[in-house]
Design a protein around this motif. Structure first.
Motif, PDB file in Angstrom:
ATOM      1  N   ARG A 125       0.832  -1.205   0.000  1.00  0.00           N
ATOM      2  CA  ARG A 125       0.000   0.000   0.000  1.00  0.00           C
ATOM      3  C   ARG A 125       0.864   1.252   0.000  1.00  0.00           C
ATOM      4  O   ARG A 125       0.564   2.234  -0.678  1.00  0.00           O
TER       5      ARG A 125
ATOM      6  N   MET B 153       2.164   1.829  -3.360  1.00  0.00           N
ATOM      7  CA  MET B 153       1.150   2.349  -4.283  1.00  0.00           C
ATOM      8  C   MET B 153       0.880   3.822  -4.010  1.00  0.00           C
ATOM      9  O   MET B 153       0.729   4.620  -4.945  1.00  0.00           O
TER      10      MET B 153
ATOM     11  N   MET C 192       1.370   6.991  -6.550  1.00  0.00           N
ATOM     12  CA  MET C 192       0.236   7.821  -6.943  1.00  0.00           C
ATOM     13  C   MET C 192       0.445   9.280  -6.572  1.00  0.00           C
ATOM     14  O   MET C 192      -0.349  10.140  -6.939  1.00  0.00           O
TER      15      MET C 192
ATOM     16  N   LEU D 122       0.137  -5.762 -10.708  1.00  0.00           N
ATOM     17  CA  LEU D 122      -0.030  -4.477 -10.018  1.00  0.00           C
ATOM     18  C   LEU D 122       1.140  -3.561 -10.322  1.00  0.00           C
ATOM     19  O   LEU D 122       0.966  -2.335 -10.550  1.00  0.00           O
TER      20      LEU D 122
ATOM     21  N   PHE E  55      -4.051   3.859 -12.511  1.00  0.00           N
ATOM     22  CA  PHE E  55      -4.347   3.728 -11.081  1.00  0.00           C
ATOM     23  C   PHE E  55      -5.701   3.097 -10.787  1.00  0.00           C
ATOM     24  O   PHE E  55      -5.810   2.353  -9.780  1.00  0.00           O
ATOM     25  N   PRO E  56      -6.753   3.341 -11.631  1.00  0.00           N
ATOM     26  CA  PRO E  56      -8.003   2.647 -11.311  1.00  0.00           C
ATOM     27  C   PRO E  56      -7.853   1.122 -11.366  1.00  0.00           C
ATOM     28  O   PRO E  56      -8.337   0.399 -10.494  1.00  0.00           O
TER      29      PRO E  56
ATOM     30  N   ARG F 288      -5.949  -0.052  -8.383  1.00  0.00           N
ATOM     31  CA  ARG F 288      -6.757  -0.207  -7.173  1.00  0.00           C
ATOM     32  C   ARG F 288      -7.527  -1.515  -7.213  1.00  0.00           C
ATOM     33  O   ARG F 288      -7.670  -2.216  -6.174  1.00  0.00           O
TER      34      ARG F 288
ATOM     35  N   LEU G  83      -5.146  -4.223  -6.384  1.00  0.00           N
ATOM     36  CA  LEU G  83      -4.844  -4.234  -4.940  1.00  0.00           C
ATOM     37  C   LEU G  83      -5.978  -4.879  -4.169  1.00  0.00           C
ATOM     38  O   LEU G  83      -5.728  -5.625  -3.187  1.00  0.00           O
ATOM     39  N   ALA G  84      -7.215  -4.641  -4.597  1.00  0.00           N
ATOM     40  CA  ALA G  84      -8.351  -5.259  -3.906  1.00  0.00           C
ATOM     41  C   ALA G  84      -8.305  -6.778  -4.053  1.00  0.00           C
ATOM     42  O   ALA G  84      -8.576  -7.536  -3.106  1.00  0.00           O
TER      43      ALA G  84
END
Length: 577
Positions: free
Chosen positions: A68, A71, A75, A150, A159-160, A163, A166-167
């Motif tokens: 995280r 990331m 970002m 990722l 980035f969308p 995300r 990452l989920a």
């Protein structure tokens, strides 16, 4: 044949106890080592393996946190490349740590399975090992692929999609963490089971150790009692026998039940008792000829048998029976011995009863004495006078016993006891020749006592004593002065007293006799012949036949006819012995 000595018995007890102790110690050591090995497996393998599994979860969460942060750094605008690079290194390092923790956990689990010396659930442990392997494999496969995807999305700035990736990563990680948590739960159950098993084995070991110790103690105690009883039993019997000998009981012996030193000692003790019994028999036999106290003194080299006499103040008593010679005439030898033995036993009883020493028998006469070391100096005259009183009483009773002994109806009325007592300095010691010795007394007091016994013939009395004897006797007796005598062999007069009885036991007539006689004696010495005659007649009225009153009354009549010389001192001289 070897004798079971006390040393061997004690050594046997010690070796037996050491053997039992060694067995107990060896079994306790084996069980302790087994428990120690189980505790080492529990703490060094089970707990450590569980710890590695717990740290896998922690490293997984740390890896997710690093992902995280990486990331977030990408970002930012502009991107924090330095932070991204650091978090990427942390992520990859945590992955390696997860791999290491898993390998370490599996290695410990396999070590537990391979150790056949302990009891463990190898099947469950094997399944846990397989599950750990699958989890780590899935971690590499799925999370690795999603991690690469990722990174590409982040590098592309998408980035969308990043995300979304990452989920998916979090979902996979949660699933893997949940699987690890289940494995940890199963491992924790195994840890608890092993702990319970170890505790149970430890309690069992403690119980077995206690039981073995108790058994060893009981066996050791029984063994010791069995051996020690064979030692203490004879010792106790020997002690009881010793106490019996100390108390003077020599009629028993101790059974010899062992062949050891105690058995030998018991045999020696029985021999000693037999010798003591023989010596006691000799002592009792000898004591019938010589007073036992004299025998004891002669045996003690520091006491009487020193060989040299010494001067001591002692009290001497002579006793004779008036008319015994005429009484014994016509008796058979057997009858004479019978009467003599009875008479001497009767007269000797009061002497021995009052702690006197019977020196010798001279026909029907008895010689006895009192004094140190046999009685205290202050008691000797009192004991002698009390013995004389009892002898006089027994003499009266003896006159009633003689007819039955002799087989006649009556005995002559003049068969009466005559006693003489004197207190004074004498020579006492072992006296005699190189062929025969006798422990006896010699001196003026002895001669005086003999003369006083004979003087009873003159005064018609029973017991005459010297003034020192009466004075030393104190208030134990009642006495009256009879006369002043100059006995054969002496030049100065001695005051002579008659023993009337014990203190406070005189009757009214005897009290009158004592008082009136004293007044008559005073008048006699003052040459008041009429007063003396009157008082002595009063004495005879109170006690008819009183010997001293008759003798003095007759002497007054003689002096009335032939008065004594002017230098007369009131003493009477006895020329006969």
């Amino acid at each position: 044949m070897l004798r079971p000595t006390i040393r061997k018995r004690i050594l046997g007890i010690a070796l037996g106890l050491i053997f039992l102790m060694a067995i107990t110690s060896a079994l306790s050591t084996v069980m302790t080592r087994k428990i120690a090995h189980q505790l080492d497996e529990f703490s060094g393998k089970y707990v450590e393996a569980y710890g590695h599994l717990a740290r896998i979860n922690i490293r997984s969460l740390e890896q997710a946190l690093a992902l995280r942060r990486m990331m977030i750094g990408r970002m930012q605008s502009p991107p924090d490349e330095s932070s991204v690079a650091d978090q990427r290194k942390i992520y990859e390092a945590k992955g390696q740590e997860i791999e290491q923790e898993a390998q370490a956990a599996r290695a410990l689990i396999n070590a537990i399975i391979d150790d056949t010396s302990t009891t463990s659930d190898n099947a469950r442990l094997g399944r846990i090992d397989d599950r750990i392997e699958r989890v780590i494999s899935d971690l590499h496969r799925y999370l690795g692929e999603e991690y690469k995807r990722l990174l590409l999305l982040l590098d592309a700035g998408n980035f969308p999609e990043a995300r979304a990736s990452l989920a998916r990563t979090d979902t996979l990680r949660d699933d893997l963490n949940q699987r690890i948590e289940v494995i940890r739960t199963d491992m924790l159950a195994l840890v608890r089971g092993d702990a319970l098993m170890t505790m149970r084995d430890q309690n069992t070991a403690i119980f077995i150790s206690v039981v073995l110790t108790m058994l060893a103690s009981i066996l050791g105690l029984m063994f010791s009692l069995f051996i020690s009883t064979g030692i203490t039993g004879p010792v106790r019997r020997l002690l009881e026998g010793t106490r019996a000998v100390e108390a003077g009981r020599l009629d028993g012996s101790i059974d010899v039940t062992t062949r050891d030193e105690i058995g030998q000692l018991t045999t020696a003790f029985n021999n000693m008792v037999e010798q003591l019994r023989h010596k006691e028999h000799l002592r009792e036999t000898f004591g019938r000829y010589v007073d036992p106290r004299v025998v004891e003194g002669l045996i003690d080299p520091q006491s009487l048998a020193s060989g040299s006499g010494e001067r001591r103040v002692m009290t001497v008593l002579f006793c004779d029976m008036k008319g015994f010679t005429s009484l014994s005439e016509g008796m058979t030898p057997q009858g004479l011995v019978k009467v003599m033995n009875h008479y001497l036993s009767t007269m000797s009883g009061p002497i021995r009863g009052h702690r006197g020493i019977i020196d010798k028998y001279i026909g029907d006469a008895i010689m006895a004495y009192w004094g140190p070391p046999f009685v205290e100096h202050s008691e000797q005259a009192r004991l002698a006078c009390l013995a004389a009183v009892e002898m006089a009483d027994r003499g009266a009773a003896l006159r009633t016993e003689l007819p039955e002994l002799l087989g006649v109806r009556t005995v002559p009325s003049d068969c009466e006891v005559r006693i003489g007592i004197a207190t004074g300095e004498v020579l006492v010691g072992s006296i005699g020749s190189e062929f025969m010795m006798s422990y006896t007394v010699m001196g003026d007091a002895v001669n005086l006592a003999s003369r006083l016994e004979n003087a009873n013939k003159v005064y018609g009395s029973h017991s005459l004593a010297s003034e020192p004897a009466i004075t030393a006797a104190g208030d134990a007796i009642e006495a009256r002065e009879i006369d002043r005598l100059v006995v054969a062999g002496q030049t100065r007069p001695e005051a002579v007293f008659e023993i009337l009885g014990r203190k406070g036991e005189l009757g009214e007539k005897q009290l009158v006799l004592r008082d009136r006689y004293a007044e008559g004696l005073a008048a006699y010495r003052a040459r008041r012949w009429d007063d003396a005659r009157r008082e002595f007649r009063a004495c005879l009225e109170a006690v008819p036949g009183d010997g001293p009153s008759l003798a003095l009354a007759q002497r007054v009549e003689n002096f009335l006819a032939n008065p004594p010389p002017a230098d007369w001192d009131g003493a009477w001289r006895l020329d006969q012995k």
